[in-house]
Motif scaffolding. Sequence first.
Motif, PDB file in Angstrom:
ATOM      1  N   PHE A  14      -8.885  -5.815 -22.655  1.00 46.68           N
ATOM      2  CA  PHE A  14      -7.836  -6.380 -23.516  1.00 46.68           C
ATOM      3  C   PHE A  14      -8.369  -7.412 -24.513  1.00 46.68           C
ATOM      4  O   PHE A  14      -7.579  -8.061 -25.204  1.00 46.68           O
ATOM      5  CB  PHE A  14      -6.732  -7.019 -22.658  1.00 46.68           C
ATOM      6  CG  PHE A  14      -5.974  -6.028 -21.812  1.00 46.68           C
ATOM      7  CD1 PHE A  14      -5.123  -5.103 -22.391  1.00 46.68           C
ATOM      8  CD2 PHE A  14      -6.122  -6.016 -20.436  1.00 46.68           C
ATOM      9  CE1 PHE A  14      -4.431  -4.184 -21.619  1.00 46.68           C
ATOM     10  CE2 PHE A  14      -5.426  -5.107 -19.651  1.00 46.68           C
ATOM     11  CZ  PHE A  14      -4.580  -4.185 -20.245  1.00 46.68           C
ATOM     12  N   ASP A  15      -9.689  -7.559 -24.590  1.00 50.14           N
ATOM     13  CA  ASP A  15     -10.268  -8.592 -25.461  1.00 50.14           C
ATOM     14  C   ASP A  15      -9.828  -8.453 -26.915  1.00 50.14           C
ATOM     15  O   ASP A  15      -9.622  -9.453 -27.599  1.00 50.14           O
ATOM     16  CB  ASP A  15     -11.803  -8.565 -25.388  1.00 50.14           C
ATOM     17  CG  ASP A  15     -12.327  -9.294 -24.155  1.00 50.14           C
ATOM     18  OD1 ASP A  15     -11.503  -9.930 -23.453  1.00 50.14           O
ATOM     19  OD2 ASP A  15     -13.544  -9.226 -23.886  1.00 50.14           O
ATOM     20  N   GLU A  16      -9.676  -7.219 -27.384  1.00 49.51           N
ATOM     21  CA  GLU A  16      -9.422  -6.991 -28.816  1.00 49.51           C
ATOM     22  C   GLU A  16      -7.953  -7.131 -29.221  1.00 49.51           C
ATOM     23  O   GLU A  16      -7.648  -7.443 -30.368  1.00 49.51           O
ATOM     24  CB  GLU A  16      -9.899  -5.569 -29.217  1.00 49.51           C
ATOM     25  CG  GLU A  16     -11.379  -5.306 -28.971  1.00 49.51           C
ATOM     26  CD  GLU A  16     -12.296  -6.272 -29.708  1.00 49.51           C
ATOM     27  OE1 GLU A  16     -12.051  -6.503 -30.910  1.00 49.51           O
ATOM     28  OE2 GLU A  16     -13.235  -6.806 -29.072  1.00 49.51           O
ATOM     29  N   ASP A  17      -7.034  -6.869 -28.262  1.00 50.76           N
ATOM     30  CA  ASP A  17      -5.628  -6.743 -28.697  1.00 50.76           C
ATOM     31  C   ASP A  17      -4.616  -7.307 -27.705  1.00 50.76           C
ATOM     32  O   ASP A  17      -3.481  -6.840 -27.634  1.00 50.76           O
ATOM     33  CB  ASP A  17      -5.307  -5.268 -28.983  1.00 50.76           C
ATOM     34  CG  ASP A  17      -5.409  -4.388 -27.734  1.00 50.76           C
ATOM     35  OD1 ASP A  17      -6.009  -4.824 -26.739  1.00 50.76           O
ATOM     36  OD2 ASP A  17      -4.879  -3.259 -27.764  1.00 50.76           O
ATOM     37  N   VAL A  18      -4.996  -8.329 -26.952  1.00 51.91           N
ATOM     38  CA  VAL A  18      -4.100  -8.838 -25.906  1.00 51.91           C
ATOM     39  C   VAL A  18      -2.749  -9.288 -26.466  1.00 51.91           C
ATOM     40  O   VAL A  18      -1.705  -9.094 -25.839  1.00 51.91           O
ATOM     41  CB  VAL A  18      -4.777  -9.943 -25.050  1.00 51.91           C
ATOM     42  CG1 VAL A  18      -4.929 -11.251 -25.824  1.00 51.91           C
ATOM     43  CG2 VAL A  18      -4.005 -10.186 -23.756  1.00 51.91           C
TER      44      VAL A  18
END
Length: 255
Positions: A14-18
């Motif tokens: 989820f680092d890119e779009d949490v």
Amino acid sequence: MLFDTHAHLNADQFDEDVEEVIERAQNVGVSHIVVIGFDRKTIDKAMQLANTYPFIYAAVGWHPVDAIDMTDEDLQMIEELAAHPKVVALGEMGLDYYWDKSPKDIQQDVFRKQIALAKRVKLPIIIHNRDATEDIVTILKEENAAEVGGIMHCYSGSVEIAQQCVEMNFYISLGGPVTFKNAKKPKEVARDIPIEKLLIETDCPYLTPHPHRGKRNEPAYVKLVAEQIAELKGLSLKEVANITSQNAKKVFNIN
């Protein structure tokens, strides 16, 4: 109003779009999410999310697979974080005999230590169980875990064991597998355990419910779990959402 009682929004997936993931959850009616921290890195990220979003809470504990890595300092850190107002449970903790990174005796010792800690700080516990049901139930009984109670996370066992856990002050949490066509046991549990003792979760990014199997799971999909339970119990989605949300607020002591 849906309550995802077990999410790993602190996972690298989820680092890119949490932020977008959280927004999608709110858009389908998810009102609360508990993010689970189970080692130093994921605990830090769970606390960051809980401190950022008013409707996100954290659970902190040590995963059985990594039991061999846990130090006295780690246990102390968990104890200190237990006083934080957004920390609502200890866990996930338990036993995992599928992976062999941590010897069984070390897993059991770390599990017992965390139950003792939970009793000291008066927080419920979230149980991870993989291929270790008999030992889990034995330890919960021996350590009088009923004193704090908690959650059997992503429960996959029999109705009989679920009933034993309910008697020990535990809620039974169902996730994506209850939507799988061939998932006989979770469906039986959903039918036979009273709705007042059930919770819903995603365990995202894992265990994605049908029809999204094979893709990354996310809190918005907890609605699919609720819909399946509603169908199995002959209740409306609204009833399942409301009752499981009230159950979650009760176990986590959220007003």
